[in-house]
Design a protein around this motif. Structure first.
Motif, PDB file in Angstrom:
ATOM      1  N   ILE A   1       1.477 -17.782   3.931  1.00 20.08           N
ATOM      2  CA  ILE A   1       0.460 -17.913   2.890  1.00 20.08           C
ATOM      3  C   ILE A   1      -0.119 -19.319   2.970  1.00 20.08           C
ATOM      4  N   VAL A   2      -1.416 -19.399   3.252  1.00 22.86           N
ATOM      5  CA  VAL A   2      -2.117 -20.685   3.274  1.00 22.86           C
ATOM      6  C   VAL A   2      -2.787 -20.837   1.911  1.00 22.86           C
ATOM      7  N   TYR A   3      -2.264 -21.759   1.125  1.00 25.66           N
ATOM      8  CA  TYR A   3      -2.638 -21.882  -0.281  1.00 25.66           C
ATOM      9  C   TYR A   3      -3.473 -23.140  -0.495  1.00 25.66           C
ATOM     10  N   ALA A   4      -4.643 -22.977  -1.128  1.00 24.75           N
ATOM     11  CA  ALA A   4      -5.553 -24.105  -1.312  1.00 24.75           C
ATOM     12  C   ALA A   4      -5.968 -24.236  -2.774  1.00 24.75           C
ATOM     13  N   HIS A   5      -5.095 -24.805  -3.570  1.00 25.46           N
ATOM     14  CA  HIS A   5      -5.428 -25.130  -4.962  1.00 25.46           C
ATOM     15  C   HIS A   5      -4.603 -26.334  -5.382  1.00 25.46           C
ATOM     16  N   GLN A   6      -5.219 -27.200  -6.210  1.00 31.00           N
ATOM     17  CA  GLN A   6      -4.564 -28.449  -6.575  1.00 31.00           C
ATOM     18  C   GLN A   6      -3.475 -28.269  -7.631  1.00 31.00           C
ATOM     19  N   GLU A   7      -3.550 -27.204  -8.438  1.00 35.76           N
ATOM     20  CA  GLU A   7      -2.685 -27.072  -9.608  1.00 35.76           C
ATOM     21  C   GLU A   7      -1.758 -25.859  -9.516  1.00 35.76           C
TER      22      GLU A   7
ATOM     23  N   GLN B   1       1.581 -18.389  14.659  1.00 34.74           N
ATOM     24  CA  GLN B   1       2.088 -17.600  15.779  1.00 34.74           C
ATOM     25  C   GLN B   1       3.250 -16.709  15.371  1.00 34.74           C
ATOM     26  N   GLU B   2       4.102 -17.200  14.479  1.00 37.42           N
ATOM     27  CA  GLU B   2       5.290 -16.456  14.071  1.00 37.42           C
ATOM     28  C   GLU B   2       4.996 -15.403  13.001  1.00 37.42           C
ATOM     29  N   ALA B   3       3.864 -15.497  12.341  1.00 34.17           N
ATOM     30  CA  ALA B   3       3.556 -14.613  11.215  1.00 34.17           C
ATOM     31  C   ALA B   3       3.013 -13.257  11.666  1.00 34.17           C
ATOM     32  N   ASP B   4       3.393 -12.211  10.930  1.00 32.16           N
ATOM     33  CA  ASP B   4       2.800 -10.888  11.108  1.00 32.16           C
ATOM     34  C   ASP B   4       1.572 -10.719  10.208  1.00 32.16           C
ATOM     35  N   LEU B   5       1.621 -11.387   9.058  1.00 27.15           N
ATOM     36  CA  LEU B   5       0.545 -11.317   8.069  1.00 27.15           C
ATOM     37  C   LEU B   5       0.227 -12.713   7.573  1.00 27.15           C
ATOM     38  N   LEU B   6      -1.067 -13.040   7.495  1.00 31.60           N
ATOM     39  CA  LEU B   6      -1.509 -14.302   6.923  1.00 31.60           C
ATOM     40  C   LEU B   6      -2.294 -14.005   5.649  1.00 31.60           C
ATOM     41  N   ILE B   7      -1.922 -14.682   4.560  1.00 33.84           N
ATOM     42  CA  ILE B   7      -2.639 -14.549   3.294  1.00 33.84           C
ATOM     43  C   ILE B   7      -3.280 -15.888   2.979  1.00 33.84           C
TER      44      ILE B   7
ATOM     45  N   LYS C   1      -2.073  -9.621  14.519  1.00 32.71           N
ATOM     46  CA  LYS C   1      -1.760 -10.065  13.168  1.00 32.71           C
ATOM     47  C   LYS C   1      -2.758  -9.502  12.167  1.00 32.71           C
ATOM     48  N   LEU C   2      -2.326  -9.451  10.906  1.00 31.92           N
ATOM     49  CA  LEU C   2      -3.192  -9.027   9.815  1.00 31.92           C
ATOM     50  C   LEU C   2      -3.478 -10.217   8.922  1.00 31.92           C
ATOM     51  N   SER C   3      -4.609 -10.182   8.221  1.00 32.58           N
ATOM     52  CA  SER C   3      -4.906 -11.253   7.283  1.00 32.58           C
ATOM     53  C   SER C   3      -5.450 -10.673   5.990  1.00 32.58           C
ATOM     54  N   LEU C   4      -5.190 -11.395   4.909  1.00 32.49           N
ATOM     55  CA  LEU C   4      -5.675 -11.009   3.586  1.00 32.49           C
ATOM     56  C   LEU C   4      -6.312 -12.228   2.946  1.00 32.49           C
ATOM     57  N   PHE C   5      -7.590 -12.138   2.596  1.00 34.52           N
ATOM     58  CA  PHE C   5      -8.270 -13.187   1.852  1.00 34.52           C
ATOM     59  C   PHE C   5      -8.173 -12.837   0.372  1.00 34.52           C
ATOM     60  N   SER C   6      -7.387 -13.596  -0.373  1.00 32.18           N
ATOM     61  CA  SER C   6      -7.222 -13.371  -1.806  1.00 32.18           C
ATOM     62  C   SER C   6      -7.795 -14.584  -2.530  1.00 32.18           C
ATOM     63  N   PHE C   7      -8.862 -14.382  -3.291  1.00 38.36           N
ATOM     64  CA  PHE C   7      -9.488 -15.535  -3.931  1.00 38.36           C
ATOM     65  C   PHE C   7     -10.062 -15.186  -5.293  1.00 38.36           C
ATOM     66  N   THR C   8     -10.218 -16.225  -6.107  1.00 37.95           N
ATOM     67  CA  THR C   8     -10.791 -16.071  -7.437  1.00 37.95           C
ATOM     68  C   THR C   8     -12.210 -16.615  -7.438  1.00 37.95           C
TER      69      THR C   8
ATOM     70  N   ARG D   1     -13.428 -11.695  11.760  1.00 42.30           N
ATOM     71  CA  ARG D   1     -13.515 -10.562  12.680  1.00 42.30           C
ATOM     72  C   ARG D   1     -13.855 -11.023  14.092  1.00 42.30           C
ATOM     73  N   GLU D   2     -14.692 -12.068  14.202  1.00 41.99           N
ATOM     74  CA  GLU D   2     -15.133 -12.501  15.527  1.00 41.99           C
ATOM     75  C   GLU D   2     -14.037 -13.220  16.295  1.00 41.99           C
ATOM     76  N   SER D   3     -13.176 -13.917  15.578  1.00 43.84           N
ATOM     77  CA  SER D   3     -12.204 -14.730  16.280  1.00 43.84           C
ATOM     78  C   SER D   3     -10.796 -14.175  16.253  1.00 43.84           C
ATOM     79  N   PRO D   4      -9.996 -14.436  15.178  1.00 44.50           N
ATOM     80  CA  PRO D   4      -8.585 -14.193  15.368  1.00 44.50           C
ATOM     81  C   PRO D   4      -8.069 -12.802  15.073  1.00 44.50           C
ATOM     82  N   TRP D   5      -8.219 -12.282  13.838  1.00 42.77           N
ATOM     83  CA  TRP D   5      -7.352 -11.198  13.403  1.00 42.77           C
ATOM     84  C   TRP D   5      -8.091 -10.111  12.663  1.00 42.77           C
ATOM     85  N   SER D   6      -7.364  -9.050  12.325  1.00 48.44           N
ATOM     86  CA  SER D   6      -7.905  -7.987  11.488  1.00 48.44           C
ATOM     87  C   SER D   6      -7.781  -8.398  10.032  1.00 48.44           C
ATOM     88  N   GLN D   7      -8.748  -7.976   9.198  1.00 50.22           N
ATOM     89  CA  GLN D   7      -8.827  -8.492   7.842  1.00 50.22           C
ATOM     90  C   GLN D   7      -8.755  -7.439   6.756  1.00 50.22           C
TER      91      GLN D   7
END
Length: 238
Positions: A8-14, A93-99, A141-148, A174-180
């Motif tokens: 999970i790549v998390y981008a929020h300050q709080e 590289q080690e992840a099956d799913l990226l969020i 790999k799979l990816s999930l974009f979860s955002f507010t 879609r053009e570069s790394p993974w399925s979304q």
């Protein structure tokens, strides 16, 4: 799903924010299902979003004129990227799913997350010029974009379908790394958002989502609108 690895790549300050709550739920739910979860908390890590010469260790491929794309490609091939990039690439590289969990800032992802993508997903690692879309280097790999969004569907509808805002992020993925797969959380505090993300992680996180038809439909709509705008301007000029 047991035994799967999730980044999970998390981008929020709080941590107490709505995004922080979504992160917490994702970690708890995935862990319950037997997944191994790693979190890259970009603000807590003080991740450097700027793409600079510091990302290359040792000599440059061309010291006369610096080209970041070329230099990181060459550095990746010879194992000379900076330590922080190597660490993040190992997680990917080690992840099956990226969020990717983040708030929508100015109709896009926060700069710190954009910097993560610019610096981590370099040529040779995430893509190559001849290997894109279904041939991307991270297609296993799979990816999930979860955002507010910080606003309601109606607020965004004033300027048209929100899919137009999402299209650049979808196309890049879609053009570069993974399925979304995408999950959109509306305004902070809405009651339906947290359960819907939990539902997606529980029953829908491990399938490939085909966005090609959607993107094609959006391109057609955008072209039609653009032609209408141009025609309208011509009529006004006349």
């Amino acid at each position: 799903m047991a035994g799967k690895k999730v980044l999970i790549v998390y981008a929020h300050q709080e941590p107490k924010s709505f995004n922080g709550s979504l992160l917490k739920i994702a970690v708890e739910e995935l862990t319950k299902q037997g997944c191994s979860v790693t979190v890259s908390d970009l603000y807590a890590m003080q991740f450097e979003p700027r793409a600079t010469r510091n990302d290359i260790v040792g000599h440059l491929h061309n010291s006369e004129a610096f080209n970041y794309g070329v230099e990181t490609w060459e550095a990746y091939k010879r194992g000379s990227l900076s330590k922080d990039l190597v660490e993040e690439q190992k997680k990917v590289q080690e992840a099956d799913l990226l969020i990717f969990q983040f708030p929508l800032f100015w109709f896009s992802m926060p700069a710190i997350l954009k910097g993560w993508m610019d610096r981590v997903l370099v040529q040779g690692f995430a893509y190559d010029l001849s290997k894109v879309y279904d041939g991307g280097l991270l297609q296993d790999k799979l990816s999930l974009f979860s955002f507010t969004t910080g606003g309601s569907k109606e607020k965004y509808a004033i300027r048209g379908d929100i899919r137009y805002l999402l299209w650049p992020m979808q196309k890049a993925g879609r053009e570069s790394p993974w399925s979304q797969q995408m999950h959109v959380g509306p305004a902070q505090g809405t009651k339906q958002t947290v359960p819907s993300l939990e539902e997606q992680i529980r029953v829908g996180g491990w399938f490939r989502s085909a966005h090609t038809a959607l993107l094609g439909e959006m391109k057609d709509e955008m072209c039609t609108r653009r032609r209408a705008e141009v025609q309208g301007k011509k009529n006004i000029q006349r």
